[in-house]
Design a protein around this motif. Structure first.
Motif: not given
Lengths: 391, 398
Positions: A35, A37-38, A143
């Motif tokens: 995944e 993205g971040d 994050l």
């Protein structure tokens, strides 16, 4: 292998399997190949030394230890004098509080040799390469990957450089196993973190029992004696029993079990020797019978243990004698003993057979005895050796 | 670009104009791209969940209604006297500031990213019809036009309309980013990370450190800021929001901090660690000169927390008054002696503390509380405050 974070809206945890270091901003960035993205991040507070860029994570071993009584400046060089070479000066690695990996305001913060250890320790923790136990947290909305929250604020990282371990193995002629050093590290207040005890230790905020810190910033790694390495009780003592049992009576009992274990070995060894003597001179019957009687006596075996099988512990024995006599005199002034083995034995008899005669506030004195006893036991299991047989 | 203003309401609590507008998705995405590109803080994406947000993208494709995106008009976009502007600003002027992209996204950043991601997806797959349909959908915007940023912050927290709450730190960064361009304080500028560390000194402060200090002031807490934490005490923010109707609190905070820095620099008489006779005693001194010493993040956050607490307890009533009081700041001794005492205490903390950074913050918190307590015995005396701080630290930690 990768660090995992749980998600509220998905039973499948987020796995951050990609870790890269960005030199300009001095940060590690973590992401998921599944995944993308971040990108999550973790700061690196030290100067990354380019002369060590050839090193790889696979050249290091990392183990986790727990110790809640420390300062962030308690960073220790792990040393072995037998492994001393030009390249390493006897150093095998470092024992570093996790606090000191996420903050550089300590004595090693600007040390050139420390930085590669810190770098690889953090990488190994972030990549979960060694599948060390950790707490699975929620995906951080900020994050920011918080190593302290993941691994525990009282966790310490033992990082060893494999090439130096190879030198150790050559010098000692055995394979290196961390289990051999658990009593040595315990003596400085460090307890090995395993999957089985991680959750308990993670929550443990209690300050330690005031063990003495290593001198001059060095821990000289001392191994369990070769003849005792296979014994499961000794290993369990330092990975579980002594931590989980806080009551002083139980602590004394556990420590005395080591004496029982060792004097059993003394008995077998002495018996073999006596039988051999008898075999060599069958007319010496009465002498042999006397020796047999003596070796069966527990007090006598304890004395023999410290005179013949674990020599050089006089200072620790004396300290134990003094603390035992403090308790013995309080029960009866005539109970004071002249030698350490007799003092330990008399204390054992009192605790096991005459508990009712102990003063109501025995706890304080028994704790002092146990602290001295523990130090002696560790030194004993590290130095136990069957005597050379003279032909 | 077609923008329809549907309603205007004055939010009397925070003295701002709230405008409800409708815009086509296509036009909004043009503005949004510009806003995000123009502002590094807006570029940060908050956590994505593959399940929820892929669902949202599919729903967007199917034409679902999205809750309004919250925007705020940037400070430099407002002309003239703010109060007058708010009551007289026309729909056309508001539309123009939208067209001119003088905006920041307060809430709805996640949704904006998902809309941009969907736009990208449809372009790549060549689904032109679906793309045109998507562009043509109507989107509502709620726009705050006003200069009371604390009030906006308060309103965002009380409404909490975001699906993924934005951290207060992030919100502060967004709201006050225009201070990087112009602090409106003579001799003071704020530097970004990209501007490098070299320029930092008296009058040139790191924006992120000042934001941390300001957050500590709001939260009355100097400890290492958990960037995901929302402000717990909304009530205290409400009190500040009332105050913030008359003054710009961030600017006031920056002013008083700068005043402190100017004064401490002046009374320290160019103290330089390397020129002292005790420089060999400290391998890791906390700071080597006044700027280096007091501009560390631990000190700025402690400063913020201390004045926040003193204000809450009514010891300080006004930050501007505190600025004036700072004219009387004195070192309380020879610089070499005073800083040696400082270094000794900080070295003790460094060698005995479990969490060095937190302990340093706590020490400085006590230092500033003693120093800036204008009714206290250590008032404005640096040497006395250093000793008092050590006393308080010992009580807490030993």
């Amino acid at each position: 292998m990768s660090l995992k974070f749980s998600r509220i809206d998905d039973s499948e945890p987020l796995s951050l399997d990609k870790v890269r270091f960005q030199p300009g901003v001095n940060k590690f960035f973590l992401s998921s190949t599944q995944e993308p993205g971040d990108e999550f991040y973790c700061d690196f507070c030290f100067e990354k030394n380019p002369s060590y860029s050839h090193l790889k994570d696979s050249q290091f071993d990392v183990y986790l230890f727990h110790n809640s009584a420390f300062a962030a400046n308690d960073i220790y060089r792990i040393s072995d004098s037998k492994s001393r070479r030009e390249t390493n000066r006897g150093r095998l690695g470092f024992l570093i509080p996790i606090q000191s990996l996420i903050n550089a305001e300590h004595d090693y913060g600007d040390k050139e040799h420390f930085s590669p250890y810190a770098y690889h320790a953090i990488r190994i923790l972030l990549t979960d390469k060694n599948t060390l136990p950790y707490k699975i947290l929620d995906v951080p909305t900020s994050l920011f990957v918080d190593l302290e929250a993941i691994y525990g604020e009282n966790t310490h990282v033992l990082i060893l450089h494999k090439p130096y371990i190879k030198i150790w193995e050559k010098g000692h002629a055995i394979k290196f196993k961390i289990e051999y050093f658990l009593p040595c590290l315990w003596s400085y207040g460090y307890m090995s973190i395993e999957q089985s005890n991680f959750n308990v230790l993670y929550k443990d905020k209690e300050h330690g029992n005031g063990v003495e810190k290593p001198n001059d910033g060095v821990i000289e790694l001392t191994s369990i004696a070769p003849d005792l390495r296979a014994d499961p009780f000794i290993l369990n003592l330092f990975t579980s029993f002594l931590y989980s049992q806080k009551h002083e009576l139980i602590r004394f009992h556990l420590l005395y079990q080591v004496i029982e274990l060792l004097i059993e070995k003394v008995f077998q060894s002495e018996l073999e020797s006596i039988i051999q003597d008898f075999g060599n001179n069958i007319n010496n019957f009465y002498d042999i019978r006397e020796k047999l009687t003596k070796v069966a006596n527990e007090k006598s075996r304890i004395t023999k243990l410290f005179n013949k099988y674990c020599i050089g512990q006089n200072a620790l024995l004396e300290a134990l004698k003094v603390s035992c006599n403090e308790l013995l005199k309080e029960v009866n002034t005539e109970y004071e003993q002249s030698s350490p083995p007799l003092a330990v034995y008399k204390t054992r008899s009192l605790v096991f057979h005459s508990f009712r005669s102990l003063p109501a506030e025995y706890d304080g004195k028994l704790k002092v005895i146990n602290d001295d006893f523990e130090a002696l036991i560790i030194a004993t299991i590290n130095s136990f050796k069957y005597p050379e047989i003279s032909i | 670009m077609e923008i329809n203003i549907r309603s205007r309401i004055i939010d009397e609590k925070i003295d701002a104009l709230n405008v409800l507008a409708e815009i086509k998705v296509g036009d909004y995405l043009q503005i949004a791209k510009y806003i995000i590109d123009d502002n590094e803080m807006q570029r940060k994406k908050v956590k994505s969940s593959k399940t929820v947000y892929s669902l949202l993208r599919n729903d967007l494709k199917d034409g679902c209604t999205i809750p309004p995106i919250f925007l705020a008009v940037r400070k430099e976009a407002i002309d003239g006297e703010e109060q007058e502007f708010l009551s007289k600003v026309t729909d056309d002027e508001i539309k123009q500031s939208i067209r001119d992209k003088q905006l920041i996204i307060l809430d709805g950043l996640q949704r904006t990213h998902q809309m941009l991601a969907l736009e990208d997806e449809l372009k790549k797959s060549g689904e032109n019809e679906a793309l045109e349909k998507f562009y043509g959908r109507t989107l509502r915007l709620e726009i705050y036009v006003g200069i009371n940023k604390i009030g906006i912050l308060y309103r965002m927290l009380t409404l909490n309309t975001g699906q993924t709450p934005m951290s207060i730190r992030h919100q502060i960064e967004i709201l006050y980013q225009d201070y990087v361009t112009d602090t409106k304080i003579p001799g003071v500028s704020l530097l970004r990370e990209v501007d490098g560390a070299r320029g930092i000194g008296i009058g040139n402060y790191k924006f992120s450190d000042i934001v941390d200090g300001f957050q500590s002031y709001l939260e009355k807490n100097e400890l290492s800021i958990d960037r995901a934490t929302l402000l717990d005490d909304i009530k205290s923010l409400e009190k500040l929001a009332k105050k913030g109707q008359d003054v710009e609190l961030f600017q006031q905070f920056l002013k008083v901090f700068h005043k402190f820095m100017e004064k401490i620099n002046q009374v320290s008489n160019d103290w330089d660690f390397t020129k002292t006779d005790y420089s060999a005693e400290y391998t890791h001194p906390f700071g080597r000169n006044v700027a280096n010493f007091f501009l560390r993040p631990q000190v700025v956050t402690a400063f913020g927390a201390a004045i926040g607490v003193l204000e809450e307890n009514d010891v300080i009533t006004d930050l501007d008054e505190l600025s004036d009081e700072l004219d009387n700041l004195n070192l309380g001794g020879e610089p070499a002696e005073v800083y040696q005492e400082f270094l000794k205490n900080l070295e003790f903390i460094r060698s005995t503390s479990k969490k060095i950074g937190n302990s340093q913050r706590r020490y400085f918190y006590h230092f500033f509380k003693a120093l800036l307590n204008v009714h206290g015995e250590n008032k404005l005396d640096v040497y006395k405050a250093i000793k008092k701080a050590r006393q308080m630290y010992n009580v807490e930690f030993l």
